[in-house]
Write a protein that holds these residues in place. Sequence first.
Motif, PDB file in Angstrom:
ATOM      1  N   GLN A   4      -3.022  -9.024  47.061  1.00  0.00           N
ATOM      2  CA  GLN A   4      -2.869  -8.107  47.343  1.00  0.00           C
ATOM      3  C   GLN A   4      -3.753  -7.410  48.568  1.00  0.00           C
ATOM      4  O   GLN A   4      -4.817  -7.995  47.766  1.00  0.00           O
ATOM      5  N   LYS A   6      -3.550  -4.010  49.219  1.00  0.00           N
ATOM      6  CA  LYS A   6      -3.044  -2.485  49.572  1.00  0.00           C
ATOM      7  C   LYS A   6      -4.486  -1.812  49.263  1.00  0.00           C
ATOM      8  O   LYS A   6      -4.877  -2.347  48.848  1.00  0.00           O
ATOM      9  N   SER A   7      -4.504  -0.944  50.070  1.00  0.00           N
ATOM     10  CA  SER A   7      -6.008  -0.518  50.449  1.00  0.00           C
ATOM     11  C   SER A   7      -6.312   0.960  50.059  1.00  0.00           C
ATOM     12  O   SER A   7      -5.215   2.056  49.271  1.00  0.00           O
ATOM     13  N   ALA A   8      -7.115   1.362  49.279  1.00  0.00           N
ATOM     14  CA  ALA A   8      -7.735   2.533  49.010  1.00  0.00           C
ATOM     15  C   ALA A   8      -6.903   3.610  49.758  1.00  0.00           C
ATOM     16  O   ALA A   8      -6.090   3.825  48.976  1.00  0.00           O
ATOM     17  N   ILE A  11      -2.572   3.819  48.546  1.00  0.00           N
ATOM     18  CA  ILE A  11      -3.028   4.919  47.407  1.00  0.00           C
ATOM     19  C   ILE A  11      -2.368   5.324  47.514  1.00  0.00           C
ATOM     20  O   ILE A  11      -2.133   6.476  46.457  1.00  0.00           O
ATOM     21  N   LYS A 210     -16.074   5.238  52.539  1.00  0.00           N
ATOM     22  CA  LYS A 210     -15.453   4.464  51.968  1.00  0.00           C
ATOM     23  C   LYS A 210     -15.433   4.583  50.111  1.00  0.00           C
ATOM     24  O   LYS A 210     -14.868   4.111  49.346  1.00  0.00           O
ATOM     25  N   GLU A 211     -17.059   5.145  49.836  1.00  0.00           N
ATOM     26  CA  GLU A 211     -16.899   5.149  48.410  1.00  0.00           C
ATOM     27  C   GLU A 211     -16.193   6.440  48.333  1.00  0.00           C
ATOM     28  O   GLU A 211     -15.405   5.937  47.207  1.00  0.00           O
ATOM     29  N   THR A 214     -12.263   5.208  48.227  1.00  0.00           N
ATOM     30  CA  THR A 214     -12.126   4.449  46.876  1.00  0.00           C
ATOM     31  C   THR A 214     -12.077   5.082  45.587  1.00  0.00           C
ATOM     32  O   THR A 214     -11.555   3.783  44.875  1.00  0.00           O
ATOM     33  N   ALA A 217      -8.923   6.348  44.933  1.00  0.00           N
ATOM     34  CA  ALA A 217      -7.542   5.344  44.579  1.00  0.00           C
ATOM     35  C   ALA A 217      -7.970   5.173  43.381  1.00  0.00           C
ATOM     36  O   ALA A 217      -6.692   4.707  42.376  1.00  0.00           O
ATOM     37  N   VAL A 218      -9.433   4.638  42.822  1.00  0.00           N
ATOM     38  CA  VAL A 218      -8.717   3.923  41.558  1.00  0.00           C
ATOM     39  C   VAL A 218      -9.116   4.560  40.373  1.00  0.00           C
ATOM     40  O   VAL A 218      -7.710   4.891  39.443  1.00  0.00           O
ATOM     41  N   ALA A 221      -4.715   5.223  40.932  1.00  0.00           N
ATOM     42  CA  ALA A 221      -4.280   4.287  40.094  1.00  0.00           C
ATOM     43  C   ALA A 221      -4.418   4.355  38.666  1.00  0.00           C
ATOM     44  O   ALA A 221      -3.040   4.051  38.056  1.00  0.00           O
ATOM     45  N   LYS A 222      -5.107   4.610  38.133  1.00  0.00           N
ATOM     46  CA  LYS A 222      -5.358   4.952  36.122  1.00  0.00           C
ATOM     47  C   LYS A 222      -4.803   5.394  36.493  1.00  0.00           C
ATOM     48  O   LYS A 222      -4.222   5.368  34.939  1.00  0.00           O
ATOM     49  N   CYS A 233     -17.410   3.937  40.169  1.00  0.00           N
ATOM     50  CA  CYS A 233     -17.338   3.391  40.977  1.00  0.00           C
ATOM     51  C   CYS A 233     -18.794   4.086  41.840  1.00  0.00           C
ATOM     52  O   CYS A 233     -18.561   3.705  43.522  1.00  0.00           O
TER      53      CYS A 233
END
Lengths: 349, 73
Positions: A4, A6-8, A11, A210-211, A214, A217-218, A221-222, A233
Amino acid sequence: MEKQTKSAREILQDYRGKKIRIMEVCGTHTHEIFRLGIRGLLSPDIQLISGPGCPVCVTPVDFIDEAVYLALEKGVTICTFGDLVRVPGTKMSLAGARARGAAVKVVYSPMDAVDYAAGHPDTQVCFLSVGFETTTPSSCLAVQKAKQEGLQNFTILTANKTMPSAYEAMKDAADFYLYPGHVHAITGTKDCLDMLDKGVSGVVAGFTGKEILTALAVGVAKAQKGEPFFVNCYPRVVTEKGSPAAQKLVAEMMEPCDARWRGIGVLKDSGVKLRPQWGDYDARVKFDIKGIESRENPACRCGDVLQGKCSPSDCRVFGKGCTPEHPVGACMVSGEGACSAFYLYGGII
Amino acid sequence: MCVGLPARIVGIDEDGTALVDASGAKRRVSAALLEDLEPGDYVMVHAGAAIARITDEDSHETEQLMDQLMIEI
Ligand code: SF4
């Protein structure tokens, strides 16, 4: 099996649902999020709140007044990070004191202030020690160095703060924290796990685009799962233990104290100061600073901004009486301050 | 003031300081907060001290985190 992908970014863009509020605690995150245009990428259902993690912004007005007093009344040369020079005090900033003849030097590290003191043995030199867990060890190293070199003309004025009390005080303002990576590089992830035990969620984030994406996004999602969570992260810099050497150094030289956060008030045990045996290096002890009456500008809503209760543009002097050239409150001074970032990047929220 | 600078250790001195290269600019910083630093190590520098080792690239780190997340959701 097909992976899969799906990018950050997807999301964060595609999220729809209950509003998710994220508090970025660290001023550098605030600044980078604006600079990289990350707010513009986010779904309208994700709200970012700029929290209290810029040391300059939370430095109270009485600290500036103490520094101005040392400079003007005691003839002490003040060495400081540049950001503090224009923070308003009750009557004036350090820039104002400098215009009245005070000696105010900008340094890049506490160690530079020690070197300055060593080179000017006839001058009393005081370093303005503000900052969180990331900066406090450097102040301790500077005091140690001054002692090793036998200097009798070096002190620090402390306003060092510790983040856990702020996490506790702000925990209802957001659904999860974007924890400051460099604070936890020193302290490790224990404080975040303690918050998790109290049901407070968060992710530790690094500082590249990026960091940050990400980590957001993490978190998003959570957060949708509804359970409290914690994810580191930024493992390339932040470890579980942090820096034991730094923790030991600070614990040996400093003790907890109550500390005032600009606009928020006094938070119990949210600061550290030098232990009594280091009194010769503590400007408050050495120069017996007392009885200064301080008052914050009543127009300034920094406190509400820092707590996510309003946005900078809700302040009636934002961009009018208060600009980076003529700041009324501390949040407009430092590039990491929420008001300054809003002002510089066009107030897009 | 809170900005961390990534830098590479060029040399360590006996007095507990290190010479670092931060994107071409050479600076002397305290090495007292990290044990067993060696030339070639990457560190995060803050307020004149090396505060943490950098152990990976941000791209690799974020890829791993995203992969992990995709497995979970
Ligand atoms: S705009 Fe200025 S006065 Fe208003 S909250 Fe921000 S710093 Fe304070």
